[in-house]
Scaffold this active site. Structure first.
Site, PDB file in Angstrom:
ATOM      1  N   MET A   1       0.240   0.508  12.662  1.00 39.02           N
ATOM      2  CA  MET A   1       1.158  -0.501  12.144  1.00 39.02           C
ATOM      3  C   MET A   1       0.408  -1.778  11.832  1.00 39.02           C
ATOM      4  SD  MET A   1       3.827   1.073  12.151  1.00 39.02           S
ATOM      5  CE  MET A   1       4.674  -0.345  11.538  1.00 39.02           C
ATOM      6  N   SER A 360       5.101   6.114   6.271  1.00 44.39           N
ATOM      7  CA  SER A 360       3.706   5.695   6.193  1.00 44.39           C
ATOM      8  C   SER A 360       3.449   4.565   7.171  1.00 44.39           C
ATOM      9  CB  SER A 360       3.373   5.210   4.781  1.00 44.39           C
ATOM     10  OG  SER A 360       3.964   3.947   4.532  1.00 44.39           O
ATOM     11  N   ASP A 361       2.225   4.485   7.680  1.00 45.12           N
ATOM     12  CA  ASP A 361       1.838   3.252   8.332  1.00 45.12           C
ATOM     13  C   ASP A 361       1.884   2.162   7.249  1.00 45.12           C
ATOM     14  OD1 ASP A 361       0.968   1.374  10.112  1.00 45.12           O
ATOM     15  OD2 ASP A 361      -0.686   2.579  10.868  1.00 45.12           O
ATOM     16  N   CYS A 362       2.095   0.940   7.673  1.00 46.64           N
ATOM     17  CA  CYS A 362       2.473  -0.093   6.707  1.00 46.64           C
ATOM     18  C   CYS A 362       1.393  -0.336   5.658  1.00 46.64           C
ATOM     19  CB  CYS A 362       2.835  -1.370   7.435  1.00 46.64           C
ATOM     20  SG  CYS A 362       4.388  -1.182   8.325  1.00 46.64           S
TER      21      CYS A 362
END
Length: 841
Positions: A1, A360-362
C-alpha cells in the site's frame, strides 16, 4: 500500500510538507498516511475534477510529475478538498450514516430489482450492471468510486486499513468527533509471537466490531485491505513487522484466523467487513541498495512459490474465505503481478476459487506502465490488468485509460462487467444495497463499542502473550517489587508511545509507555541515554550510568522505530543503531543490580554482545507491543505475567547479511555459490536466536502418550494408471494419494514443573527422509502449534493431528507436492518420534 512512499513519489510534486506528530519522548516523528498527507487528498480528489488528465496518455505518475499546469490546478483545488473531507468523505445523517444505496425513503429505488433483498445477489448484481452507462462503470472500478445519483447510489472509498486495529492509513477512515480513536493492538509480528490462533481470531472480531461501528457513524468504509501475509524472508525488510513472520504455516494460520475474525461467520455468504490478503506475491523488498519495489523483478522458482510464498495466500482464500486479494508492485519472473493472468485469473480465482475481488496495490497499474515500461501504451496496461483478472484499481489509471482501451478493441465492455460484478457482489454481501444500515445485523454498533474496556484489555493481553523472553541468566527475572525498590529506566524507547503501535496504525485509545508501566510497580529514575533510536551521540551516557549505579536494578528499553524500519525503508544492518550498543554496555558495567535489556523492534536485532555479557542478566523482545505495551512489559518483568511468546523469525548475526543480497529470492542454499539459504527451514548457519525460541518462568516437559509409528498410503486411482513420474525420488504425488484416510492422532502430556502457572507453546515440526541428492528437503518445517495453559505442578493433555498429505509432504522442483516414502521424523516439543510412511501393497 502507499504509505511513506508518498514522500518519494508525490511530495515533490505537491510541494506540501508531511505532518509531524509528537510522542511522549518529545521528538518529532514524521507520519505520512497515519495523519493523511495532503498529497493523498489531492490524489483522491483529482479524478473527479480533472478529467482532462485522460487526454495526456504520456503523463508520468498520473501527470503529477512534470505537468506544471495540471499541478497548479490541483493545488488550487486544495480548498475544495478540505471541504470535501470535512465529514470523513462519507454521507452522514444526524445520528449516523445515510444508506449507501436503496434508501427506503427514496421512492425511486423501490422499483429497482437490485434493491430487492429477497432476490439472489447474482441477479441483483446483473440488474444493477444493466442500468449503468459505460462511463459510470469505468468510474466504479477505482478505489474512490463515484456516486450514481440517478440510481440512488452514494460514492464509496474502498481503501481502508485494519492491520492491527482500525487505521486511518488510507482515505476511507477518519478519526474525530464521536470516534477520536480505536483500539491499537500490537503490531502483527508481535501478535504472531503468541502462536495463539484463538487470540488472532478474537482480535479480528474486535477490530471488525469497531470498524462496523465507525461505518455506522459515517467514519469508515467496510472494505479493509488487511492483513499483510507476505513471508518475512529477509531480516532487513522494513515491512516484516506487518507480517506474521518467516514460516509459511504460521503465516497461513494467522491469515485464516484474522480474516475469519474480521469477516465474521454470517449466514448466507454475508460479510461483517471484507478483508484483503496482500501483497500477492513474492513481495518482500521495499528499497535496498538502490533497488526499489517499483522496479524489482522477483525471480522465483516454482518450488519456492508453491511451498513458501503462495502458502499464506492460498490459506486466506481456501480456509479464511477472504473477500479480496491484493496484487503487488513487483514483477514475478518478468511479469507484473497485477498483469499476470496465471497468478490472478488462473490461480487466485481459478484454482483457489476466490469469492471476492482482486485489487491492485495503490498505483500498481500505473507503476508497471510508467516505471517498469511493461506495455507500449497506457491503454494496453489498462487492458492487461483487466484481462489478467484485476477488478479494482487503487489509483486513477483505469478510470483514465479504460475507455480508450475499449474503443481500441483491447478489451470489451463485458470484460469490465465481469470486474464490476465481483466488486458489487462484495458490496451486496456487506449489506450496502440493503437500505437502512441501522436496521441490519450490525446496525446497533456505535461509538460506545469502540475503545471499550474489554477491547483495551484484549490489546493488553495480546501484548503480554507476544513478548518473548530471550535470555534469563540465573533466573534473574521476574524482579520482586519488595526486594527491588528502585529501578533505573533507560533508553530511547523507554518512554515512547506512538513507537509502540508500529506502522499502518490508527489513533490509539490511549497509551501506557514502558516507563509508566514500570512506575506502577516501583520507584523509577528515568534517563534517556540517547535522544532517539539513531543514538548519534554519547552526551547523555554519563547520567544513565549514574542512574544505574544508584538503583537496585536497571531496565534498558532500546531498539528501533519507523525511522529505521518502515515501508520504503529496508534496514542496512542488524545491529542496534548508532551508539545504542555502547550505551547498553556502559550502563551494564556501571549497574549495581540486575540489568534487563528490552528490545522494541519489528525485525530481528543482533544482540550477541548482550547475550555474551554476564552483566546483562535478561533480554526481552517486545516487538511493537501496541497501546498497552508499557503495562505488558512491566507485567512480564515483575512476574504478573509468565512469558510464553516464541520468536516468529530467526535472529541472524550481522555477518549473515554479506552472504544474502535481498534480491535473491531463493529459499534453499546453493553450496556452489556459498549462498546459505533463508529461514530456519533451509539456513543451517549460526544464529543469535532460532525461530521458535522463547523462555518461561516455568519449566515444561512433554510426554508422548499416543503416537502412531507407521502409515500406509493408498492410491486414489488404480495403480496401473500411474506414470513413472509418480515414483520419482521414492515419492508419490499428493494428487495421486487417497488423502482422506491419512490423518493420524497424537496425544501429548505437557507438565508444568515450575512454581508459576504458565502457557506453553507446543511446536510440532516434521523432517522428511533424506534419500539421495534430492533438492526438496527442508531440514524441518512447522506443521502445527498449540497454546496450552498449564497450572503449576500439573499437566494438560494436548491432541495433535498430523495429516500425511498436508504435513508430511514436500514440494519438488516443478512445484508439485509429493509424499516421500520412508521414515519421517516428528519433533514434538523436545521429543522426537519416527513415522514410517509406505505405499499400500
Amino acid at each position: 500500500m502507499i504509505d511513506v512512499e508518498t514522500q518519494s513519489r508525490y511530495e515533490k510534486a505537491s510541494k506540501f510538507k508531511p505532518f509531524k506528530i509528537r510522542n511522549s519522548h518529545h521528538h518529532d516523528h514524521t507520519i505520512y498516511t497515519q495523519q493523511h498527507t495532503k498529497t493523498h487528498l489531492i490524489h483522491h480528489f483529482s479524478l473527479t475534477h480533472h478529467s482532462n488528465m485522460a487526454s495526456s496518455p504520456s503523463c508520468s505518475n498520473y501527470c503529477y510529475n512534470g505537468n506544471k499546469s495540471l499541478l497548479a490546478s490541483v493545488i488550487v483545488s486544495v480548498i475544495v478538498v478540505t471541504i470535501t473531507i470535512s465529514s470523513g468523505g462519507v454521507a452522514i445523517a444526524e445520528g449516523g450514516r445515510v444508506p449507501f444505496a436503496c434508501d427506503p425513503k427514496n421512492g425511486l429505488t423501490k422499483t429497482f430489482r437490485f434493491c430487492w433483498t429477497h432476490v439472489p445477489i447474482h441477479v441483483r448484481v446483473q440488474d444493477l450492471i444493466g442500468r449503468l452507462t459505460l462511463a459510470e462503470k469505468i468510474r466504479l472500478v477505482v478505489n474512490n468510486a463515484i456516486a450514481v445519483p440517478r440510481l440512488g447510489i452514494q460514492g464509496y472509498e474502498w481503501w481502508s486499513e485494519a492491520l492491527h486495529g482500525v487505521s486511518n492509513v488510507g482515505p476511507g477512515t477518519k478519526f474525530g468527533g464521536p470516534f477520536p480513536g480505536a483500539t491499537s493492538f500490537p503490531q502483527v509480528i508481535t501478535t504472531a509471537a503468541s502462536f495463539n490462533q484463538s487470540l488472532w481470531l478474537e482480535i479480528g472480531r474486535v477490530v471488525s466490531d469497531e470498524a462496523r461501528a465507525m461505518y455506522n457513524g459515517g467514519a469508515a468504509g467496510l472494505t479493509f485491505w488487511s492483513p499483510n501475509v507476505n513471508i518475512f524472508r529477509d531480516p532487513r525488510w522494513g515491512r516484516g513487522q506487518e507480517t506474521p513472520g518467516e514460516d509459511p504455516t504460521l503465516a497461513a494460520k494467522y491469515a485464516a484466523s484474522y480474516v475469519q475474525g474480521l469477516q465474521g461467520n454470517g449466514a448466507g455468504d454475508r460479510l461483517k467487513v471484507a478483508a484483503c490478503c496482500k501483497h500477492y506475491t513474492a513481495y518482500d523488498l521495499d528499497n535496498w541498495n538502490g533497488i526499489d519495489r517499483f522496479h524489482f523483478n522477483a525471480k522465483v522458482s516454482k518450488q519456492d512459490l508453491a511451498d513458501t510464498y503462495d502458502v499464506p495466500f492460498k490459506a486466506c482464500v481456501l480456509e479464511g474465505k477472504v473477500a479480496s486479494v491484493m496484487c503487488s508492485y513487483n514483477q514475478v519472473n518478468g511479469k507484473p503481478t497485477c498483469a499476470d493472468p496465471e497468478l490472478l485469473r488462473s490461480t487466485i480465482r481459478g484454482q483457489w476459487g476466490l469469492n471476492g475481488y482482486i485489487v491492485s496495490d495503490c498505483d500498481s497499474v500505473g507503476v508497471y506502465y510508467d516505471s517498469q515500461h511493461y506495455t507500449r501504451t497506457p491503454e494496453e496496461a489498462a487492458a492487461d490488468a483487466i484481462k489478467a483478472g484485476l477488478d479494482l484499481d487503487c489509483g486513477p489509471f483505469l478510470a483514465i485509460h479504460t475507455d480508450a482501451a475499449i474503443r481500441q478493441g483491447l478489451i470489451s465492455e463485458n470484460d469490465l462487467n465481469l470486474a464490476l460484478a465481483n466488486l458489487i457482489t462484495v458490496q451486496m454481501r456487506l449489506g450496502m444495497f440493503d437500505g437502512e444500515p441501522s436496521a441490519q445485523q450490525y446496525g446497533n454498533l456505535g461509538p460506545r463499542d469502540v475503545c471499550t474496556p474489554a477491547h483495551q484489555e484484549l490489546a493488553l493481553e495480546a501484548a503480554r502473550q507476544g513478548i518473548v523472553l530471550l535470555e534469563n541468566k540465573g533466573n534473574a527475572l521476574p524482579l520482586s517489587p519488595t526486594r527491588v525498590r528502585t529501578v533505573a529506566v533507560i533508553g530511547p524507547n523507554s518512554d515512547v508511545t506512538v513507537t509502540m503501535i508500529g506502522n499502518y496504525a490508527g489513533v490509539a485509545c490511549g497509551y501506557t509507555s514502558p516507563l509508566q508501566g514500570i512506575s506502577r510497580y516501583v520507584k523509577t529514575v528515568h534517563q534517556e541515554g540517547c535522544r532517539d533510536v539513531a543514538c548519534g551521540g554519547n552526551q547523555l551516557f554519563g547520567a544513565a550510568e549514574i542512574a544505574s549505579r544508584r538503583t537496585d536494578a536497571t531496565i534498558l528499553v532500546m531498539g528501533l522505530d519507523q525511522s529505521i524500519e518502515a515501508e520504503t525503508r529496508d534496514r542496512v544492518g542488524l545491529l542496534l543503531p548508532g551508539l545504542q550498543q555502547e550505551l547498553v554496555s556502559r550502563v551494564a558495567r556501571a549497574a549495581r543490580g540486575p540489568v534487563v535489556l528490552v528490545i522494541m523492534s519489528g525485525g530481528p536485532v543482533d544482540v550477541s554482545f548482550a547475550k555474551n555479557d554476564p552483566k546483562i542478566t535478561a533480554i526481552l523482545w517486545a516487538g511493537y507491543p501496541g497501546q498497552a505495551g508499557g503495562t505488558a512489559i512491566a507485567d512480564v518483568i515483575f512476574g504478573r505475567t509468565n512469558p510464553g511468546g516464541r520468536l516468529p523469525m530467526t535472529w541472524y548475526p550481522q555477518s549473515y547479511l554479506s552472504k544474502v543480497p535481498m534480491t535473491i529470492m531463493d529459499m534453499r542454499p546453493n553450496p556452489s555459490t556459498g549462498y546459505p539459504g533463508r529461514t530456519y527451514r533451509f539456513y543451517k548457519g549460526p544464529v543469535v536466536y532460532p525461530f521458535g525460541h522463547g523462555l518461561s518462568y516455568s519449566r515444561f516437559s512433554q510426554t508422548l502418550v499416543l503416537a502412531p509409528k507407521q502409515v500406509s498410503v493408498s492410491f486414489s486411482t488404480p495403480l496401473k494408471a500411474q506414470t513413472n513420474s509418480t515414483w520419482a525420488s521414492s515419492s508419490i504425488k499428493v494428487s495421486h494419494a487417497n488423502c482422506d484416510a491419512l490423518h493420524m492422532g497424537f496425544h501429548v502430556d505437557v507438565k508444568n514443573e515450575g512454581s508459576m502457572d504458565g502457557t506453553h507453546t507446543l511446536l510440532i515440526f516434521s523432517k522428511p527422509p533424506i534419500k539421495g541428492n534430492n533438492n526438496w528437503s527442508e531440514d524441518k518445517k512447522l506443521v502445527s502449534f498449540h497454546k496450552v495453559l498449564v497450572p503449576a505442578g500439573s499437566k494438560q493433555r494436548v491432541s495433535v493431528g498430523v495429516h500425511v498429505c498436508k504435513h508430511l509432504s514436500v514440494v519438488d522442483e516443478f512445484g508439485v507436492r509429493r509424499i516421500p516414502m520412508g521414515d519421517h521424523e516428528l519433533h514434538i516439543g523436545d521429543l522426537k518420534h519416527s513415522i514410517s510412511v509406505q505405499t499400500q501393497d
